[in-house]
Scaffold this motif. Structure first.
Motif, PDB file in Angstrom:
ATOM      1  N   GLU A 181      23.824  -0.144  17.124  1.00 38.05           N
ATOM      2  CA  GLU A 181      22.367  -0.096  17.279  1.00 38.05           C
ATOM      3  C   GLU A 181      21.954  -0.131  18.751  1.00 38.05           C
ATOM      4  OE1 GLU A 181      23.531  -0.987  13.375  1.00 38.05           O
ATOM      5  OE2 GLU A 181      23.994  -2.169  15.192  1.00 38.05           O
ATOM      6  N   GLU A 182      22.786  -0.736  19.612  1.00 38.60           N
ATOM      7  CA  GLU A 182      22.467  -0.824  21.033  1.00 38.60           C
ATOM      8  C   GLU A 182      22.827   0.447  21.797  1.00 38.60           C
ATOM      9  OE1 GLU A 182      24.684  -4.136  22.431  1.00 38.60           O
ATOM     10  OE2 GLU A 182      23.518  -5.624  21.325  1.00 38.60           O
ATOM     11  N   LEU A 183      23.553   1.340  21.158  1.00 36.97           N
ATOM     12  CA  LEU A 183      24.124   2.479  21.889  1.00 36.97           C
ATOM     13  C   LEU A 183      23.078   3.437  22.450  1.00 36.97           C
ATOM     14  CD1 LEU A 183      26.857   3.441  22.794  1.00 36.97           C
ATOM     15  CD2 LEU A 183      27.074   4.723  20.665  1.00 36.97           C
ATOM     16  N   PRO A 184      22.023   3.825  21.711  1.00 35.25           N
ATOM     17  CA  PRO A 184      21.062   4.782  22.299  1.00 35.25           C
ATOM     18  C   PRO A 184      20.426   4.279  23.596  1.00 35.25           C
ATOM     19  CG  PRO A 184      20.783   4.690  19.923  1.00 35.25           C
ATOM     20  CD  PRO A 184      21.737   3.580  20.282  1.00 35.25           C
ATOM     21  N   ALA A 185      19.978   3.018  23.630  1.00 35.76           N
ATOM     22  CA  ALA A 185      19.361   2.487  24.846  1.00 35.76           C
ATOM     23  C   ALA A 185      20.391   2.376  25.970  1.00 35.76           C
ATOM     24  CB  ALA A 185      18.724   1.128  24.562  1.00 35.76           C
ATOM     25  N   ALA A 186      21.612   1.964  25.613  1.00 38.60           N
ATOM     26  CA  ALA A 186      22.665   1.854  26.621  1.00 38.60           C
ATOM     27  C   ALA A 186      23.016   3.227  27.177  1.00 38.60           C
ATOM     28  CB  ALA A 186      23.897   1.187  26.022  1.00 38.60           C
ATOM     29  N   TRP A 187      23.041   4.223  26.308  1.00 39.73           N
ATOM     30  CA  TRP A 187      23.332   5.583  26.772  1.00 39.73           C
ATOM     31  C   TRP A 187      22.287   6.042  27.782  1.00 39.73           C
ATOM     32  CZ3 TRP A 187      26.753   9.206  27.422  1.00 39.73           C
ATOM     33  CH2 TRP A 187      26.312  10.493  27.765  1.00 39.73           C
ATOM     34  N   GLU A 188      21.026   5.764  27.503  1.00 38.45           N
ATOM     35  CA  GLU A 188      19.960   6.147  28.423  1.00 38.45           C
ATOM     36  C   GLU A 188      20.171   5.495  29.791  1.00 38.45           C
ATOM     37  OE1 GLU A 188      16.349   7.957  29.616  1.00 38.45           O
ATOM     38  OE2 GLU A 188      17.565   8.267  27.809  1.00 38.45           O
ATOM     39  N   PHE A 189      20.529   4.223  29.782  1.00 38.61           N
ATOM     40  CA  PHE A 189      20.760   3.501  31.042  1.00 38.61           C
ATOM     41  C   PHE A 189      21.933   4.098  31.812  1.00 38.61           C
ATOM     42  CE2 PHE A 189      23.095   0.090  33.269  1.00 38.61           C
ATOM     43  CZ  PHE A 189      22.109  -0.310  34.169  1.00 38.61           C
ATOM     44  N   ALA A 190      23.055   4.336  31.135  1.00 36.25           N
ATOM     45  CA  ALA A 190      24.243   4.879  31.806  1.00 36.25           C
ATOM     46  C   ALA A 190      24.000   6.310  32.274  1.00 36.25           C
ATOM     47  CB  ALA A 190      25.444   4.822  30.870  1.00 36.25           C
ATOM     48  N   ALA A 191      23.301   7.105  31.466  1.00 35.63           N
ATOM     49  CA  ALA A 191      23.054   8.500  31.826  1.00 35.63           C
ATOM     50  C   ALA A 191      22.155   8.607  33.054  1.00 35.63           C
ATOM     51  CB  ALA A 191      22.432   9.246  30.650  1.00 35.63           C
ATOM     52  N   VAL A 192      21.161   7.717  33.158  1.00 31.94           N
ATOM     53  CA  VAL A 192      20.313   7.707  34.350  1.00 31.94           C
ATOM     54  C   VAL A 192      21.155   7.362  35.581  1.00 31.94           C
ATOM     55  CG1 VAL A 192      18.444   6.474  35.518  1.00 31.94           C
ATOM     56  CG2 VAL A 192      18.170   7.206  33.144  1.00 31.94           C
ATOM     57  N   GLY A 193      22.028   6.364  35.452  1.00 30.98           N
ATOM     58  CA  GLY A 193      22.909   6.004  36.557  1.00 30.98           C
ATOM     59  C   GLY A 193      23.832   7.142  36.942  1.00 30.98           C
ATOM     60  N   ALA A 194      24.286   7.901  35.939  1.00 31.02           N
ATOM     61  CA  ALA A 194      25.209   9.005  36.206  1.00 31.02           C
ATOM     62  C   ALA A 194      24.523  10.193  36.874  1.00 31.02           C
ATOM     63  CB  ALA A 194      25.863   9.460  34.900  1.00 31.02           C
ATOM     64  N   GLY A 195      23.185  10.189  36.851  1.00 33.02           N
ATOM     65  CA  GLY A 195      22.459  11.329  37.384  1.00 33.02           C
ATOM     66  C   GLY A 195      22.612  11.512  38.879  1.00 33.02           C
ATOM     67  N   ASP A 196      22.867  10.422  39.608  1.00 34.68           N
ATOM     68  CA  ASP A 196      23.007  10.554  41.063  1.00 34.68           C
ATOM     69  C   ASP A 196      24.356  10.041  41.546  1.00 34.68           C
ATOM     70  OD1 ASP A 196      22.633   7.884  40.609  1.00 34.68           O
ATOM     71  OD2 ASP A 196      21.127   7.581  42.168  1.00 34.68           O
ATOM     72  N   GLN A 197      25.367  10.136  40.680  1.00 33.84           N
ATOM     73  CA  GLN A 197      26.696   9.676  41.071  1.00 33.84           C
ATOM     74  C   GLN A 197      27.361  10.686  41.996  1.00 33.84           C
ATOM     75  OE1 GLN A 197      29.527   9.542  37.759  1.00 33.84           O
ATOM     76  NE2 GLN A 197      28.322  11.064  36.673  1.00 33.84           N
ATOM     77  N   GLY A 198      28.499  10.278  42.546  1.00 36.41           N
ATOM     78  CA  GLY A 198      29.227  11.162  43.441  1.00 36.41           C
ATOM     79  C   GLY A 198      29.708  12.411  42.724  1.00 36.41           C
ATOM     80  N   PRO A 199      29.956  13.498  43.459  1.00 36.04           N
ATOM     81  CA  PRO A 199      30.337  14.767  42.842  1.00 36.04           C
ATOM     82  C   PRO A 199      31.777  14.822  42.356  1.00 36.04           C
ATOM     83  CG  PRO A 199      30.381  14.976  45.226  1.00 36.04           C
ATOM     84  CD  PRO A 199      29.843  13.599  44.931  1.00 36.04           C
ATOM     85  N   GLU A 200      32.577  13.786  42.639  1.00 37.60           N
ATOM     86  CA  GLU A 200      33.993  13.835  42.275  1.00 37.60           C
ATOM     87  C   GLU A 200      34.231  13.727  40.773  1.00 37.60           C
ATOM     88  OE1 GLU A 200      33.382  12.725  46.367  1.00 37.60           O
ATOM     89  OE2 GLU A 200      32.817  11.599  44.579  1.00 37.60           O
ATOM     90  N   GLY A 201      33.267  13.152  40.056  1.00 38.66           N
ATOM     91  CA  GLY A 201      33.396  13.029  38.607  1.00 38.66           C
ATOM     92  C   GLY A 201      32.066  13.311  37.945  1.00 38.66           C
ATOM     93  N   HIS A 202      32.103  13.663  36.661  1.00 35.90           N
ATOM     94  CA  HIS A 202      30.886  14.016  35.943  1.00 35.90           C
ATOM     95  C   HIS A 202      30.866  13.305  34.598  1.00 35.90           C
ATOM     96  CE1 HIS A 202      30.107  17.175  38.897  1.00 35.90           C
ATOM     97  NE2 HIS A 202      31.384  17.503  38.786  1.00 35.90           N
ATOM     98  N   GLY A 203      29.651  13.091  34.091  1.00 35.35           N
ATOM     99  CA  GLY A 203      29.508  12.503  32.784  1.00 35.35           C
ATOM    100  C   GLY A 203      29.652  10.989  32.800  1.00 35.35           C
ATOM    101  N   VAL A 204      29.818  10.445  31.592  1.00 38.57           N
ATOM    102  CA  VAL A 204      29.890   8.999  31.372  1.00 38.57           C
ATOM    103  C   VAL A 204      31.186   8.690  30.644  1.00 38.57           C
ATOM    104  CG1 VAL A 204      28.825   7.081  30.097  1.00 38.57           C
ATOM    105  CG2 VAL A 204      27.385   8.718  31.326  1.00 38.57           C
ATOM    106  N   LEU A 205      31.783   7.563  30.962  1.00 34.26           N
ATOM    107  CA  LEU A 205      32.978   7.111  30.267  1.00 34.26           C
ATOM    108  C   LEU A 205      32.602   6.078  29.217  1.00 34.26           C
ATOM    109  CD1 LEU A 205      35.493   6.604  33.229  1.00 34.26           C
ATOM    110  CD2 LEU A 205      34.905   8.702  31.993  1.00 34.26           C
TER     111      LEU A 205
END
Length: 402
Positions: free
Chosen positions: A169-193
């Motif tokens: 049940e917590e996954l959708p909100a957590a995904w939103e948080f992680a995906a926002v963080g991943a939006g400006d991550q370094g170019p060496e990796g993509h997506g979320v783990l």
């Protein structure tokens, strides 16, 4: 700018005066240095022989800046302690034909998905991990892994976008948080783990590698707070920590798997019931003034060592102190405007155990707790060096098993 009489050490990025100022100062005491940074030198101008302004996260820009410095000076080496500058620095090292880590090994460490693959191939104990691009893929990966899981951007740092998820049940909100963080991550990796949550105390092993041979010089025991996030709120280093011989082989194994051959490394792991398991490997000095703690506790000077290795000189790893040093990060009690700040004691001759106090916000500043404030929500820190070793906190074990 006149040509220097001695070869220079180029420092790429990492010039924040609060958390990296000590690195610049300790290296400049041993080598003439030139900076490649996003703006001209300010507080460190008296320490610098020359500089170039460039986007330090752009490999092409860093290489161009380094070549411009090389036209004016002989270059002895290149070093960085900025996570996001590791790959650009590796490319400059290769272009100048200097000793250092390969670009491939720097990419492998920066890309956490690639790291996990290499750990698995080389039988390094770490966490089950799946890289995903959508909530649907994250849901499937979490179900396969089993809750709780951790979501994290593939190539970020400082726990940005990292969150523990205990239930579906917590996954959708957590995904939103992680995906926002991943939006400006370094170019060496993509997506979320989507990763297995490792249960146990968190530590890091501070390592020095020369020509592929690694020496673990210290263990840092960590305080982690603000669950379900992973904000590091304090660190403790004790010379001769009983954990060192137990966790060192795992750190060495991880560095070998990534192909890291030179420099200073910060290897994070958790002490689980099954033994130490790798969280991630950072091919630079640890943040939060961990290098200062190592020097105060052991006498080992990690910035100087990083500079020596970059310049092809033999570093000194001989300890000259045997005590404990710790940093405590100070946070506000709630989001809002900072109305007052004070400690009941100040550094001075009467309190030699209080090494340093620093305030990061002024009265009147708006502050926010993690994750909204992240590192910017910190209002200050203090570093202590008690005369007797500190008792391990939070049930930290003195053996490799939690």
């Amino acid at each position: 700018m006149s040509r220097s009489t001695s070869p220079l050490l180029i420092v790429v990025g990492g010039t924040d005066p609060v958390y990296r100022g000590y690195c610049v100062e300790q290296v400049a005491a041993a080598y003439p240095i030139a900076l490649i940074d996003t703006k001209p030198p300010s507080w460190q101008e008296h320490l610098v022989v020359d500089h170039e302004v460039a986007d330090t996260h752009d490999p092409a820009a860093v290489v161009a800046a380094g070549l411009a410095l090389a036209e004016r000076h002989a270059i002895a080496g290149v070093v960085t302690w900025d996570e996001y500058c590791l790959v650009p620095t590796g490319q400059l090292v290769a272009r100048l034909g200097l000793p250092g880590n390969s670009v491939e090994s720097m990419n492998a460490g920066r890309n956490k998905a690639a790291s996990r693959r290499l750990f698995a191939e080389h039988h390094v104990p770490s966490a089950t991990s799946t890289r995903v691009d959508t909530l649907e893929q994250a849901t499937a990966a979490a179900q396969r892994t089993g809750f709780p899981v951790v979501l994290k951007p593939a190539s970020h740092a400082a726990s940005i976008g990292v969150i523990r998820v205990d239930t579906p049940e917590e996954l959708p909100a957590a995904w939103e948080f992680a995906a926002v963080g991943a939006g400006d991550q370094g170019p060496e990796g993509h997506g979320v783990l989507v990763e297995e949550y490792l249960v146990g105390p968190e530590i890091s092993v501070e390592c020095v590698t020369v020509g592929g041979l690694t020496t673990a010089v210290a263990v840092t025991r960590k305080d982690v707070g603000f669950a379900p996030y992973f904000e590091e709120t304090g660190h403790t280093v004790t010379a001769g920590d009983h954990l060192l011989p137990h966790v060192s082989p795992i750190a060495v194994q991880a560095l070998r798997a990534l192909g890291i051959t030179d420099g200073v490394q910060h290897v994070e792991m958790r002490l689980t019931a099954a033994g130490p398991r790798i969280i991630e490997v950072n091919s630079r000095i640890g943040g939060d003034l961990i290098g200062t703690l190592v020097r105060l506790a052991t006498g080992v000077d990690l910035p100087r060592i990083a500079a020596d290795i970059a310049c092809g000189n033999d570093p000194s790893l001989t300890p000259s102190a045997h005590r404990t040093a710790a940093i405590k990060i100070l946070y506000p009690p709630a989001d809002g405007t900072l109305t007052a700040r004070h400690l009941s004691v100040d550094p001075g001759q009467q309190r030699p155990w209080l090494h340093q106090v620093a305030w990061l916000h002024d009265v009147g500043d708006r502050v926010a707790l993690p994750p909204r404030g992240n590192a910017n929500g910190r209002i200050g820190f203090l570093i202590v060096t008690p005369t007797a070793p500190l008792k391990p906190a939070n049930g930290w074990p003195l053996s490799p098993r939690a």
